[in-house]
Design a protein around this motif. Structure first.
Motif, PDB file in Angstrom:
ATOM      1  N   VAL A  98       0.208  -0.583 -12.178  1.00  0.00           N
ATOM      2  CA  VAL A  98      -0.481  -1.022 -10.974  1.00  0.00           C
ATOM      3  C   VAL A  98      -0.236  -0.021  -9.847  1.00  0.00           C
ATOM      4  O   VAL A  98       0.880   0.476  -9.683  1.00  0.00           O
ATOM      5  CB  VAL A  98       0.037  -2.417 -10.526  1.00  0.00           C
ATOM      6  N   ALA A  99      -1.283   0.265  -9.086  1.00  0.00           N
ATOM      7  CA  ALA A  99      -1.168   1.053  -7.860  1.00  0.00           C
ATOM      8  C   ALA A  99      -1.886   0.274  -6.766  1.00  0.00           C
ATOM      9  O   ALA A  99      -3.069  -0.041  -6.898  1.00  0.00           O
ATOM     10  CB  ALA A  99      -1.781   2.439  -8.023  1.00  0.00           C
ATOM     11  N   VAL A 100      -1.161  -0.074  -5.717  1.00  0.00           N
ATOM     12  CA  VAL A 100      -1.737  -0.818  -4.599  1.00  0.00           C
ATOM     13  C   VAL A 100      -1.718   0.091  -3.372  1.00  0.00           C
ATOM     14  O   VAL A 100      -0.651   0.519  -2.931  1.00  0.00           O
ATOM     15  CB  VAL A 100      -0.930  -2.106  -4.295  1.00  0.00           C
ATOM     16  N   LYS A 103      -3.573   0.582   3.295  1.00  0.00           N
ATOM     17  CA  LYS A 103      -4.294   1.465   4.211  1.00  0.00           C
ATOM     18  C   LYS A 103      -3.379   1.994   5.319  1.00  0.00           C
ATOM     19  O   LYS A 103      -2.676   1.228   5.977  1.00  0.00           O
ATOM     20  CB  LYS A 103      -5.477   0.719   4.828  1.00  0.00           C
ATOM     21  N   ASP A 104      -3.406   3.301   5.487  1.00  0.00           N
ATOM     22  CA  ASP A 104      -2.656   4.022   6.525  1.00  0.00           C
ATOM     23  C   ASP A 104      -1.138   3.959   6.357  1.00  0.00           C
ATOM     24  O   ASP A 104      -0.414   4.430   7.224  1.00  0.00           O
ATOM     25  CB  ASP A 104      -3.024   3.531   7.930  1.00  0.00           C
ATOM     26  N   ILE A 105      -0.636   3.374   5.274  1.00  0.00           N
ATOM     27  CA  ILE A 105       0.811   3.255   5.068  1.00  0.00           C
ATOM     28  C   ILE A 105       1.263   4.033   3.843  1.00  0.00           C
ATOM     29  O   ILE A 105       2.105   4.907   3.921  1.00  0.00           O
ATOM     30  CB  ILE A 105       1.230   1.772   4.951  1.00  0.00           C
ATOM     31  N   GLY A 106       0.717   3.696   2.674  1.00  0.00           N
ATOM     32  CA  GLY A 106       1.135   4.373   1.457  1.00  0.00           C
ATOM     33  C   GLY A 106       0.638   3.657   0.223  1.00  0.00           C
ATOM     34  O   GLY A 106      -0.291   2.852   0.286  1.00  0.00           O
ATOM     35  N   VAL A 107       1.301   3.947  -0.909  1.00  0.00           N
ATOM     36  CA  VAL A 107       0.892   3.396  -2.192  1.00  0.00           C
ATOM     37  C   VAL A 107       2.108   2.805  -2.894  1.00  0.00           C
ATOM     38  O   VAL A 107       3.145   3.469  -3.018  1.00  0.00           O
ATOM     39  CB  VAL A 107       0.266   4.484  -3.096  1.00  0.00           C
ATOM     40  N   LEU A 108       1.971   1.563  -3.345  1.00  0.00           N
ATOM     41  CA  LEU A 108       2.980   0.933  -4.178  1.00  0.00           C
ATOM     42  C   LEU A 108       2.598   1.210  -5.624  1.00  0.00           C
ATOM     43  O   LEU A 108       1.499   0.860  -6.059  1.00  0.00           O
ATOM     44  CB  LEU A 108       3.030  -0.582  -3.929  1.00  0.00           C
TER      45      LEU A 108
END
Length: 151
Positions: A98-100, A103-108
Motif C-alpha cells: 500500500v502507498a497512501v 497531499k503536501d506532506i508525504g507518502v505512507l
C-alpha cells in the motif's frame, strides 16, 4: 506545530533534530509519524526503521476544523478517513502493498510487513524554514559526498 492524532490511522508530530554541519549544529523541526496500533497489531506490521519518539500527548484531530479547511462537512471527512483505513486494511489482508499519498506532506508506504513514512522535501522545508533546512541539508550532503570520495 502541535501534533495530531487521527483515530484508527496514526499520529503526526514534530521533534527537534540537531544536524551537525561543517559550520556547527543546525536545529530543525522534524516530522514524526506513528501508524495506529490497530493497524500494526492486526497486520503484524513493523516500522522499516525506528522513528523518533514523540513525548507529547496527542489531541484527536478536530474533524470540524479539518473539514472546514478542506471545504467538506465533518461527517464526510470522518467517513473518508474511516473508508481509507478500511481500504488499507483490506489491501493488507489480501497481501497487497500500500502507498497512501498525503497531499503536501508525504507518502505512507506499507511493503510486506514493514511501513515507513517518507516526507516531501517541500514539507520538510516548510517545518524549519527554507533557508535553514537547505543550509543544513547542503552542508550534510557536501560532507557526505566528500567523505564518500576519499579512498
Amino acid at each position: 506545530m502541535q501534533g495530531v492524532w487521527i483515530p484508527t490511522f496514526g499520529s503526526f508530530d514534530t521533534v527537534s533534530k540537531d544536524i551537525r554541519t561543517e559550520d556547527g549544529t543546525v536545529t530543525l523541526r522534524w516530522p514524526v509519524f506513528h501508524l495506529a496500533s490497530n493497524l500494526i497489531a492486526t497486520h503484524h506490521l513493523k516500522p522499516r526503521r525506528e522513528s523518533l519518539p514523540v513525548l507529547r500527548k496527542m489531541e484527536p484531530m478536530k474533524y470540524s476544523k479539518a473539514a472546514a479547511a478542506a471545504s467538506l462537512s465533518w461527517a464526510t471527512l470522518r467517513t473518508g478517513i474511516q473508508s481509507t483505513v478500511a481500504l488499507i486494511s483490506g489491501c493488507l489482508q489480501n497481501g497487497e502493498n500500500v502507498a497512501v499519498v498525503l497531499k503536501d506532506i508525504g507518502v505512507l508506504l506499507i511493503d510486506g510487513l514493514t511501513f515507513q513514512m517518507k516526507f516531501f522535501f517541500d514539507f520538510l522545508e516548510q517545518l524549519s524554514g527554507k533557508e535553514k533546512f537547505r543550509r543544513a541539508t547542503f552542508k550534510v550532503s557536501c560532507s557526505f559526498s566528500m567523505a564518500q570520495a576519499d579512498p
